[in-house]
Every structure is written in structure tokens, then in C-alpha cells.
Design a protein around this motif. Sequence first.
Motif, PDB file in Angstrom:
ATOM      1  N   ALA A 226      -5.687  29.776  19.855  1.00 58.93           N
ATOM      2  CA  ALA A 226      -6.562  29.790  21.025  1.00 58.93           C
ATOM      3  C   ALA A 226      -6.442  28.492  21.816  1.00 58.93           C
ATOM      4  CB  ALA A 226      -8.000  30.032  20.593  1.00 58.93           C
ATOM      5  N   ALA A 227      -6.318  27.361  21.103  1.00 62.11           N
ATOM      6  CA  ALA A 227      -6.172  26.075  21.790  1.00 62.11           C
ATOM      7  C   ALA A 227      -4.867  26.024  22.578  1.00 62.11           C
ATOM      8  CB  ALA A 227      -6.223  24.935  20.767  1.00 62.11           C
ATOM      9  N   VAL A 228      -3.800  26.590  22.006  1.00 62.39           N
ATOM     10  CA  VAL A 228      -2.522  26.639  22.733  1.00 62.39           C
ATOM     11  C   VAL A 228      -2.638  27.553  23.944  1.00 62.39           C
ATOM     12  CG1 VAL A 228      -0.118  27.394  22.564  1.00 62.39           C
ATOM     13  CG2 VAL A 228      -1.132  26.069  20.707  1.00 62.39           C
ATOM     14  N   ARG A 233      -3.740  22.485  23.752  1.00 62.14           N
ATOM     15  CA  ARG A 233      -2.646  21.966  22.927  1.00 62.14           C
ATOM     16  C   ARG A 233      -1.343  22.579  23.414  1.00 62.14           C
ATOM     17  NH1 ARG A 233      -6.351  19.364  21.687  1.00 62.14           N
ATOM     18  NH2 ARG A 233      -7.199  18.818  19.635  1.00 62.14           N
ATOM     19  N   SER A 234      -0.262  21.868  23.180  1.00 66.12           N
ATOM     20  CA  SER A 234       1.058  22.402  23.534  1.00 66.12           C
ATOM     21  C   SER A 234       1.765  23.018  22.334  1.00 66.12           C
ATOM     22  CB  SER A 234       1.935  21.284  24.111  1.00 66.12           C
ATOM     23  OG  SER A 234       2.098  20.239  23.166  1.00 66.12           O
ATOM     24  N   ALA A 235       1.216  22.847  21.140  1.00 64.18           N
ATOM     25  CA  ALA A 235       1.805  23.423  19.927  1.00 64.18           C
ATOM     26  C   ALA A 235       0.707  23.545  18.877  1.00 64.18           C
ATOM     27  CB  ALA A 235       2.948  22.549  19.399  1.00 64.18           C
ATOM     28  N   ILE A 236       0.981  24.319  17.840  1.00 66.09           N
ATOM     29  CA  ILE A 236       0.032  24.472  16.731  1.00 66.09           C
ATOM     30  C   ILE A 236       0.125  23.242  15.849  1.00 66.09           C
ATOM     31  CG2 ILE A 236      -0.583  25.861  14.732  1.00 66.09           C
ATOM     32  CD1 ILE A 236       0.583  28.268  16.094  1.00 66.09           C
ATOM     33  N   GLU A 237      -0.990  22.555  15.685  1.00 69.12           N
ATOM     34  CA  GLU A 237      -1.009  21.309  14.929  1.00 69.12           C
ATOM     35  C   GLU A 237      -1.646  21.514  13.567  1.00 69.12           C
ATOM     36  OE1 GLU A 237      -3.087  18.559  17.367  1.00 69.12           O
ATOM     37  OE2 GLU A 237      -1.560  18.524  18.945  1.00 69.12           O
ATOM     38  N   ASN A 252       6.037  27.285  16.657  1.00 68.53           N
ATOM     39  CA  ASN A 252       6.202  26.025  17.376  1.00 68.53           C
ATOM     40  C   ASN A 252       7.619  25.872  17.908  1.00 68.53           C
ATOM     41  OD1 ASN A 252       3.568  25.137  17.115  1.00 68.53           O
ATOM     42  ND2 ASN A 252       3.936  24.072  15.192  1.00 68.53           N
ATOM     43  N   ALA A 253       8.600  26.350  17.143  1.00 68.47           N
ATOM     44  CA  ALA A 253       9.981  26.288  17.616  1.00 68.47           C
ATOM     45  C   ALA A 253      10.179  27.153  18.857  1.00 68.47           C
ATOM     46  CB  ALA A 253      10.929  26.733  16.500  1.00 68.47           C
ATOM     47  N   VAL A 254       9.534  28.346  18.857  1.00 63.74           N
ATOM     48  CA  VAL A 254       9.617  29.213  20.040  1.00 63.74           C
ATOM     49  C   VAL A 254       8.967  28.535  21.247  1.00 63.74           C
ATOM     50  CG1 VAL A 254       8.823  31.393  21.018  1.00 63.74           C
ATOM     51  CG2 VAL A 254       9.747  31.340  18.707  1.00 63.74           C
ATOM     52  N   LEU A 255       7.803  27.894  21.036  1.00 63.47           N
ATOM     53  CA  LEU A 255       7.154  27.177  22.132  1.00 63.47           C
ATOM     54  C   LEU A 255       8.042  26.062  22.668  1.00 63.47           C
ATOM     55  CD1 LEU A 255       3.467  26.839  20.847  1.00 63.47           C
ATOM     56  CD2 LEU A 255       4.333  28.407  22.592  1.00 63.47           C
ATOM     57  N   ALA A 256       8.685  25.334  21.748  1.00 59.46           N
ATOM     58  CA  ALA A 256       9.566  24.251  22.180  1.00 59.46           C
ATOM     59  C   ALA A 256      10.765  24.791  22.961  1.00 59.46           C
ATOM     60  CB  ALA A 256      10.036  23.452  20.963  1.00 59.46           C
ATOM     61  N   ARG A 257      11.335  25.914  22.488  1.00 63.28           N
ATOM     62  CA  ARG A 257      12.464  26.504  23.203  1.00 63.28           C
ATOM     63  C   ARG A 257      12.041  26.994  24.582  1.00 63.28           C
ATOM     64  NH1 ARG A 257      13.966  28.392  17.989  1.00 63.28           N
ATOM     65  NH2 ARG A 257      12.855  30.355  18.312  1.00 63.28           N
ATOM     66  N   ASN A 258      10.839  27.597  24.671  1.00 67.05           N
ATOM     67  CA  ASN A 258      10.345  28.045  25.976  1.00 67.05           C
ATOM     68  C   ASN A 258      10.160  26.870  26.930  1.00 67.05           C
ATOM     69  OD1 ASN A 258      10.312  30.688  25.174  1.00 67.05           O
ATOM     70  ND2 ASN A 258       8.115  30.785  24.804  1.00 67.05           N
ATOM     71  N   ALA A 259       9.585  25.777  26.418  1.00 64.10           N
ATOM     72  CA  ALA A 259       9.411  24.595  27.259  1.00 64.10           C
ATOM     73  C   ALA A 259      10.754  24.042  27.713  1.00 64.10           C
ATOM     74  CB  ALA A 259       8.623  23.530  26.496  1.00 64.10           C
ATOM     75  N   ALA A 322       4.674  29.882  34.693  1.00 60.91           N
ATOM     76  CA  ALA A 322       3.379  30.576  34.634  1.00 60.91           C
ATOM     77  C   ALA A 322       3.050  31.083  33.245  1.00 60.91           C
ATOM     78  CB  ALA A 322       3.375  31.742  35.619  1.00 60.91           C
ATOM     79  N   GLY A 323       4.038  31.575  32.514  1.00 64.37           N
ATOM     80  CA  GLY A 323       3.750  32.133  31.199  1.00 64.37           C
ATOM     81  C   GLY A 323       3.856  31.144  30.066  1.00 64.37           C
ATOM     82  N   LEU A 324       4.068  29.872  30.356  1.00 63.29           N
ATOM     83  CA  LEU A 324       4.252  28.870  29.312  1.00 63.29           C
ATOM     84  C   LEU A 324       2.897  28.419  28.783  1.00 63.29           C
ATOM     85  CD1 LEU A 324       6.502  27.214  27.922  1.00 63.29           C
ATOM     86  CD2 LEU A 324       6.067  25.415  29.588  1.00 63.29           C
ATOM     87  N   PRO A 325       2.634  28.569  27.471  1.00 65.08           N
ATOM     88  CA  PRO A 325       1.331  28.146  26.925  1.00 65.08           C
ATOM     89  C   PRO A 325       1.233  26.634  26.792  1.00 65.08           C
ATOM     90  CG  PRO A 325       2.740  28.964  25.172  1.00 65.08           C
ATOM     91  CD  PRO A 325       3.494  29.177  26.446  1.00 65.08           C
ATOM     92  N   GLY A 326       0.006  26.190  26.552  1.00 67.01           N
ATOM     93  CA  GLY A 326      -0.210  24.771  26.299  1.00 67.01           C
ATOM     94  C   GLY A 326      -0.295  23.926  27.563  1.00 67.01           C
ATOM     95  N   GLN A 327      -0.465  24.546  28.735  1.00 68.43           N
ATOM     96  CA  GLN A 327      -0.548  23.795  29.973  1.00 68.43           C
ATOM     97  C   GLN A 327      -2.006  23.622  30.374  1.00 68.43           C
ATOM     98  OE1 GLN A 327       3.093  24.962  32.677  1.00 68.43           O
ATOM     99  NE2 GLN A 327       2.061  26.809  31.991  1.00 68.43           N
TER     100      GLN A 327
END
Length: 471
Positions: A226-228, A233-237, A252-259, A322-327
Motif C-alpha cells: 500500500a505504501a508503494v 515508498r519506491s520499493a518494499i522495505e 522489488n526487482a520488477v519495480l527497479a526494472r520499471n523505473a 503514469a503507471g510507475l509506483p512509488g511516486q
Amino acid sequence: MPGLKPRADDRAVAPAGAGGSLRRRLLLGTLAWILASLLIAGWGLGRLFQQHVERQLDAELGIHLNQLAAALALDADGRPLYTPALSDPRFARPYSGLYWQIDRLAAPGELAAQPALLRSRSLWDAVLSVPVDALADGELHVHRVEGPDGQALRMIERVLRPAERPEQALRLILAANEALVDAPVARLHGVLVLALGVLAAGLASAAVVQLRLGLAPLARLRDALAAVHHGRRSAIEGRFPSEIQPLVDEFNAVLARNAEVVERARTQAGNLAHALKTPLSVLANAAARDDGALAKLVTEQVGLARTQVDYHLARARAAAAAGLPGQRTPLRPVLEGLLRLMDKVHAERGLQLRIVDCAPTLAFRGEVQDLQELLGNLLDNACKWAATTVELRCQQAGEQLCVLIDDDGRGLPETAREAVFARGARADERAPGSGLGLAIVRELAELYGGSVALEASPLGGVRAALRLPAG
């Protein structure tokens, strides 16, 4: 804000999502299993104990039956005599629940048997009625019959032939009230209910604690997701159990690749913009040195090309982000910076630009460049048409953010409010501009799942209502 509703995808990751439901299902399933197990165990234990008590009672009746047989004798006329040998005092107390009786079976040539030749004093004036069956000598039968005073009796019988007169068959009967079985079984049931109830409460408490502790990592994972999603947050901590950590690492790897993909797209868009603007600038400079018709045409088309390049590059960059989480972009600092800029751009008009209501905690779930693009176009448009004042208000309703920009200009007819969002449309052809500002604002807002609309302003001019996802 009226009409402002959270999006469906925001509700899907609300903190009270599937984790609570899973906990309830597991808890109810565990409690049902515990209850069923204890009920089956209680029924089994009660049944085993009842069978044990019945066997004990049958064994006791068998002992009394053997004592009765040992004490039995015949007189000179062949009539059975009984020398008291059963020491249990209940045989002498009327309707005590413990009885014996001796019947003579019909001999060959006789029509009927003779019941109750001898009986215990406890029977008083009653006679035990035995079901009709055929017994071999020495065979033992067990029956359930109704006895004196309506008692339910457990009865055993055996046929005995005296050695002196083997042709004469005597039936020896021992019976006991089934309450002798029911009473200890009922007491055991009471103890079982109490013991199993305490055990059930203990197991249920242990199940609740175990599920709460076992599912705690899932609750933390839900909150981290939910925080992401909401841009905190920009990743799950944090660290999670070994069963969950691989999933967290992969996510988290998928989030990093998307970023990384978004950053690469942004870089390529910027490179393309520079690559196109350089030759366009060369063409514009060359055309500026000539006053001919061709030079004017080139200057006009270069201006249109620059506008289209800026429009499509902004749209492509926003679509990637637009679809990138953690912003998460705080709203008030962007507004204050844009107001300072507009104050300089429109300094000759002496406009009053002010923020009426905007809490410092409000934030946009998106990138700062896109927020500046959205608000900059709307503010610039308001400043062009305002007479003296432009006011801003910001509010949050659920998962959406609403920015209201009011001006005190001459307003816009209701029939034209939607038409100005068309690409290239302009409310006044005499005013400077390309007619793409509001079109860019609408497309960017819709890419983020928001909207923009023009309404009548309380100041007399136009109100621009921009709705965006809140961070």
C-alpha cells in the motif's frame, strides 16, 4: 469535494484487503476443525466408557448369577430351594434396581412353564417378563426389558438342569436397573464437557495467537505494498520470512526494472527533442534572415513542428511515468514555484496570484515534471484571461486530489467549455498560443486516471477543476 470518488484500483490495495479475509478464513477453518475433533473425541470417549460400564455391570450380574446357581438345591418333591447366598443388600430392598428370579421351563408333555418359582425380595410382588427365546444349557443371553416401577432393566439369563433331575430345566435370571450404567456415564459426560470446553478454549486461543503471529508478515507486506502504491515508498522495505522474501525481492526487482525503463524512455525522449530542435532552430534562424514568402512559411511550419514535438514528447514521457509506483510529489512547493514564475511572466498586468487553501501535506501521486506541466498550462491560461485575480484551492477527497483555479475574467460560455479541450482549439484566435495547452492537460490527467473540467467561477470568470490521484 462533491463527485470526487476514489478509483477502483486504489480500493483494491486498501490496507483492509485480502489479508484480513485470509485470516478470518484460516481462523474459522481452524476453529471448525478443533470443534469437530473435540466433538468426535468426546463422543468416542463417552461411547467407550459406556461400553466399559456395561461390561462391568454384565460381569457383576454374572457373578451374582453364579452365586445363585451355586446356592440352588431341590427338595424331595423336586422343587427348587434357595439358601440365601447373595450378600448384596439391594436384593432385599424393594425396587432397589437389582433383582433375581428363577423360572421352571416346561418339561416334555407340559403345556406351560412356571415363572417366578423363586424371586428376590427386591421384586416385591412383581414378576420379570423374559423375552421368548431358546437357550442351550449353560448359554448366557442378555436382554433389555421393562421391570417393576417402569424401570429399564439390563437382564441376563441362563438355563440350568440339576444333576438330580436333568429333565427339569430351570431358568436363572439376574437384572439390574440401567440407571446403574446411565448415572456414571452422565457424570463422565459432564466432566468431558467441562474438560473439552477448557481444551477447546485453550486450542482456540492458541490458534488465534498462532494465526496472528503467522500472518503478521503478510500484514506487513500488505502495508508495504500500500505504501508503494500510494507513493510513500519506491520499493518494499524490511525483511520477511524465508517463504515470503523471494517474492519481495522479485517484486522489488520488477519495480527497479520499471523505473529503469521509464528513465530510459525519458532519456530517449529528451534526446529526440534535442535532435529535432537543433535542425528546427537552424531552419528558423535561416528563415529569419529572409523576408520572402518562403521564409514566412518556413517560420510558421517550424513553430508548428516545435509545438507538436513538445506536445507528443510530454505525452510520451507522462505515459511512461503514469503507471510507475512509488511516486509522490508535494503539491504546495510546485504551486508556489509556478506562481512566482507566472508573476514574472505576467508582471505588466499586475495580477494578484494567491493560494487560498492548500495544506502542506497534500501530494500528487506522480512525477514533478508532469505536475508542473498540468498546473503550468492551467495557471497560464487563467492569467491570460483574468482581470485582476487568480486564486488556487486544493483539497483531498478519498484517494483523489482536487486543484481549483479561479479567475475573475469575462468567463466562458457553457457551450464552449468542452470545445476548448480539442487539440488546436482556441477560445480567442486573437490571443497568443497554439491551442494545445488544455489538450495536453486533459490527456496527461487522463493518463494518471484523473480528469479536468471548466466550470463557472465564484469570482465571475472560469474555474478549472483538476482531479488527480493523491499521494
